[in-house]
Design a protein around this motif. Structure first.
Motif, PDB file in Angstrom:
ATOM      1  N   LYS A  53       0.836  -1.212   0.000  1.00  0.00           N
ATOM      2  CA  LYS A  53       0.000   0.000   0.000  1.00  0.00           C
ATOM      3  C   LYS A  53       0.869   1.260   0.000  1.00  0.00           C
ATOM      4  O   LYS A  53       0.697   2.159   0.825  1.00  0.00           O
ATOM      5  CB  LYS A  53      -0.921   0.006   1.229  1.00  0.00           C
ATOM      6  N   GLY A  54       1.796   1.311  -0.971  1.00  0.00           N
ATOM      7  CA  GLY A  54       2.730   2.428  -1.015  1.00  0.00           C
ATOM      8  C   GLY A  54       2.100   3.762  -1.339  1.00  0.00           C
ATOM      9  O   GLY A  54       2.757   4.797  -1.221  1.00  0.00           O
ATOM     10  N   TYR A  55       0.843   3.778  -1.730  1.00  0.00           N
ATOM     11  CA  TYR A  55       0.156   5.031  -2.038  1.00  0.00           C
ATOM     12  C   TYR A  55      -0.546   5.630  -0.815  1.00  0.00           C
ATOM     13  O   TYR A  55      -1.232   6.636  -0.934  1.00  0.00           O
ATOM     14  CB  TYR A  55      -0.877   4.792  -3.153  1.00  0.00           C
ATOM     15  N   GLN A  56      -0.380   4.985   0.354  1.00  0.00           N
ATOM     16  CA  GLN A  56      -1.065   5.454   1.562  1.00  0.00           C
ATOM     17  C   GLN A  56      -0.063   5.848   2.640  1.00  0.00           C
ATOM     18  O   GLN A  56       1.030   5.288   2.732  1.00  0.00           O
ATOM     19  CB  GLN A  56      -1.978   4.355   2.118  1.00  0.00           C
ATOM     20  N   SER A  57      -0.453   6.786   3.482  1.00  0.00           N
ATOM     21  CA  SER A  57       0.301   7.098   4.692  1.00  0.00           C
ATOM     22  C   SER A  57      -0.270   6.270   5.846  1.00  0.00           C
ATOM     23  O   SER A  57      -1.428   5.828   5.794  1.00  0.00           O
ATOM     24  CB  SER A  57       0.221   8.592   5.021  1.00  0.00           C
ATOM     25  N   THR A  58       0.519   6.051   6.881  1.00  0.00           N
ATOM     26  CA  THR A  58       0.116   5.156   7.971  1.00  0.00           C
ATOM     27  C   THR A  58       0.184   5.870   9.315  1.00  0.00           C
ATOM     28  O   THR A  58       0.882   6.871   9.482  1.00  0.00           O
ATOM     29  CB  THR A  58       1.018   3.915   8.022  1.00  0.00           C
ATOM     30  N   ASP A  59      -0.551   5.305  10.285  1.00  0.00           N
ATOM     31  CA  ASP A  59      -0.548   5.840  11.643  1.00  0.00           C
ATOM     32  C   ASP A  59      -0.885   4.711  12.602  1.00  0.00           C
ATOM     33  O   ASP A  59      -1.614   3.762  12.250  1.00  0.00           O
ATOM     34  CB  ASP A  59      -1.577   6.968  11.775  1.00  0.00           C
ATOM     35  N   PHE A 327      -5.051   7.186   1.753  1.00  0.00           N
ATOM     36  CA  PHE A 327      -4.370   7.705   0.564  1.00  0.00           C
ATOM     37  C   PHE A 327      -3.701   9.040   0.857  1.00  0.00           C
ATOM     38  O   PHE A 327      -4.271   9.926   1.510  1.00  0.00           O
ATOM     39  CB  PHE A 327      -5.365   7.877  -0.579  1.00  0.00           C
ATOM     40  N   ASP A 328      -2.461   9.174   0.334  1.00  0.00           N
ATOM     41  CA  ASP A 328      -1.698  10.407   0.498  1.00  0.00           C
ATOM     42  C   ASP A 328      -0.880  10.607  -0.767  1.00  0.00           C
ATOM     43  O   ASP A 328      -0.190   9.692  -1.231  1.00  0.00           O
ATOM     44  CB  ASP A 328      -0.793  10.312   1.732  1.00  0.00           C
ATOM     45  N   ILE A 329      -0.945  11.802  -1.340  1.00  0.00           N
ATOM     46  CA  ILE A 329      -0.283  12.062  -2.612  1.00  0.00           C
ATOM     47  C   ILE A 329       1.235  12.007  -2.498  1.00  0.00           C
ATOM     48  O   ILE A 329       1.931  11.612  -3.438  1.00  0.00           O
ATOM     49  CB  ILE A 329      -0.728  13.444  -3.179  1.00  0.00           C
ATOM     50  N   ILE A 330       1.778  12.366  -1.328  1.00  0.00           N
ATOM     51  CA  ILE A 330       3.238  12.405  -1.183  1.00  0.00           C
ATOM     52  C   ILE A 330       3.854  11.003  -1.271  1.00  0.00           C
ATOM     53  O   ILE A 330       4.761  10.774  -2.079  1.00  0.00           O
ATOM     54  CB  ILE A 330       3.633  13.121   0.123  1.00  0.00           C
ATOM     55  N   PRO A 331       3.412  10.018  -0.480  1.00  0.00           N
ATOM     56  CA  PRO A 331       3.992   8.675  -0.654  1.00  0.00           C
ATOM     57  C   PRO A 331       3.681   8.073  -2.019  1.00  0.00           C
ATOM     58  O   PRO A 331       4.459   7.267  -2.538  1.00  0.00           O
ATOM     59  CB  PRO A 331       3.355   7.858   0.478  1.00  0.00           C
ATOM     60  N   THR A 332       2.550   8.477  -2.624  1.00  0.00           N
ATOM     61  CA  THR A 332       2.237   7.973  -3.964  1.00  0.00           C
ATOM     62  C   THR A 332       3.267   8.432  -4.971  1.00  0.00           C
ATOM     63  O   THR A 332       3.805   7.635  -5.753  1.00  0.00           O
ATOM     64  CB  THR A 332       0.834   8.450  -4.385  1.00  0.00           C
ATOM     65  N   GLY A 337       8.097   7.709  -8.306  1.00  0.00           N
ATOM     66  CA  GLY A 337       9.431   8.197  -8.658  1.00  0.00           C
ATOM     67  C   GLY A 337      10.501   7.147  -8.460  1.00  0.00           C
ATOM     68  O   GLY A 337      11.387   6.970  -9.320  1.00  0.00           O
ATOM     69  N   SER A 338      10.428   6.420  -7.343  1.00  0.00           N
ATOM     70  CA  SER A 338      11.427   5.371  -7.113  1.00  0.00           C
ATOM     71  C   SER A 338      11.273   4.245  -8.124  1.00  0.00           C
ATOM     72  O   SER A 338      12.264   3.652  -8.576  1.00  0.00           O
ATOM     73  CB  SER A 338      11.286   4.821  -5.689  1.00  0.00           C
TER      74      SER A 338
END
Length: 418
Positions: A53-59, A327-332, A337-338
């Motif tokens: 789930k690399g397109y999401q931020s986690t907590d 979902f979070d645009i930054i990790p997406t 990019g990587s």
């Protein structure tokens, strides 16, 4: 000088440089390149985006747990009937996330401070010389007085007398009724990053539901009321074996939530694990079970006395495990990019194959690289040619030479197929 500066700035702002590319028609290299790119694509989509789930931020959550036990136990030891309620068999009684339920015990009543012989096997003696007055033994019950008691052949101690005899553990466990006790768990969590608060008393769990439900992994997976016998069974233990000398059970409340969906789908899952103390485990025989001592003090004829209990019980540790994703645009963008950068691996591998492994590697080197030497610059100046024109002539000369030396080479950069 001014014209040079103006020209340099103009070149910097209004010109674009692109790397030189060479199109190579070679089946083997093309297949290798596409396979590597396919593998990278599968890794990015399958592993990074779908699995991780690399397109999401986690907590992770901030959590609190409250517990409440219910149930009554009954014992009849040597004709003495006793009823045990929650205040007697739960330690501590505040409803913490970690507590002990007594399942077996050894009771020593009427102890008072005085001098009495040590328990057999704790400090045996033959004469007074074996009992050093004022000394202690780590496993003993008190301070030695220097006297060897002939009747017991043990040292006399200053202690709570009579000393406790815990050589024989009651079997079967005295409080087997603990199997039917019930445990109510109330758990609240907050995911600060996403401003989401949830409780294990979810939408389906109302007052009427709580009055009737009992946890079952399939029929009632959201019910927060558990029977102790079921908890022990689901953890893989035998209740009777565990209750004999005690042990420990971990109750894991798992909050794994995908907050891209409605928050009502964020629900807990309960798992049960035996932590230690299984009497059938040979590796645990050196320090088997779980026990502690508990004393009740009172006064009798102005003499302080106590009742000592060696409590064998099951320790329950409630552990909250949590992970929320959204979902979070930054990790997406970071993942994309990587992934794009990893695609460069295919180019590196194919270049290595072209330049070092194929039979016509020298031909590909000449096509990929330009060579400049000092005599080239001198020759171009002597013929009054600009560098681009001379490099073109030089490249054509090299290609013609390669073709004359290699009769199998085809026109352009295409490798002859056999």
């Amino acid at each position: 000088m001014k014209n040079q500066i103006t020209s340099a700035l103009s070149d910097f702002f209004f010109e674009y440089e692109t790397p030189r590319q060479v199109l190579v028609r070679n089946r083997r290299v093309g297949v290798v390149c596409r396979l590597i790119q396919l593998g990278v694509l599968v890794y990015i989509i399958g592993w990074v985006f779908i699995y991780e789930k690399g397109y999401q931020s986690t907590d992770t959550a901030v959590s609190s747990v409250f517990t409440k036990m219910k149930g009554v136990g009954y014992t009849n030891v040597s004709g003495r009937e006793t009823v045990w309620d929650v205040a007697d068999y739960v330690f501590p009684s505040q409803g913490d996330s970690s507590f002990v339920v007594m399942t077996n015990y050894i009771i020593t009543e009427g102890q008072k401070m005085g001098k009495c012989p040590e328990l057999e096997g704790k400090h045996n003696c033959i004469s007074h010389d074996d009992c050093v007055g004022g000394s202690y033994k780590r496993t003993g019950h008190g301070q030695m007085t220097g006297v060897c008691v002939n009747t017991t052949k043990t040292c006399e101690v200053l202690a709570w007398c009579p000393v406790e005899d815990d050589h024989t553990v009651p079997s079967p466990p005295l409080l087997m009724s603990a199997e039917n006790y019930t445990l109510f768990i109330k758990n609240s969590i907050t995911f600060p990053l996403f401003d989401v608060t949830r409780s294990n008393l979810v939408e389906e769990v109302n007052k009427d539901y709580l009055s009737k439900c009992l946890y079952h992994p399939e029929d009632a997976p959201l019910c927060p009321i558990f029977k102790l016998g079921d908890i022990v069974k689901l953890s893989g233990f035998s209740f009777e074996n565990l209750a004999q000398e005690g042990g420990a059970i971990g109750i894991v409340i798992d909050w794994t939530c995908n907050l891209d969906f409605h928050v009502k789908h964020c629900k807990p899952e309960y798992n049960f694990h035996g932590l230690y103390g299984n009497p059938t485990d040979a590796d645990a025989s050196a320090s088997m079970g779980y026990n502690f001592r508990y004393a009740k003090h009172y006064m009798e004829d102005k003499v302080p006395k106590r009742t000592l209990l060696k409590v064998f019980g099951i320790r329950f540790d409630i552990i909250v495990k949590s992970l929320a994703r959204k979902f979070d645009i930054i990790p997406t963008l970071t993942a994309i990019g990587s992934g794009v950068g990893i695609f460069g691996v295919a180019t590196v591998v194919c270049d290595l194959v072209l330049l070092y492994l194929l039979p016509k590697r020298e031909f590909y080197k000449n096509m990929k690289f330009k060579y400049t030497d000092t005599h080239i610059q001198q020759d171009s100046e002597s013929y009054d040619l600009d560098s681009s024109t001379y490099y073109t002539l030089e490249a054509n000369s090299r290609q013609a030479q390669d073709k004359s030396n290699d009769p199998d080479a085809e026109a352009g950069s295409t490798e002859a197929e056999k």
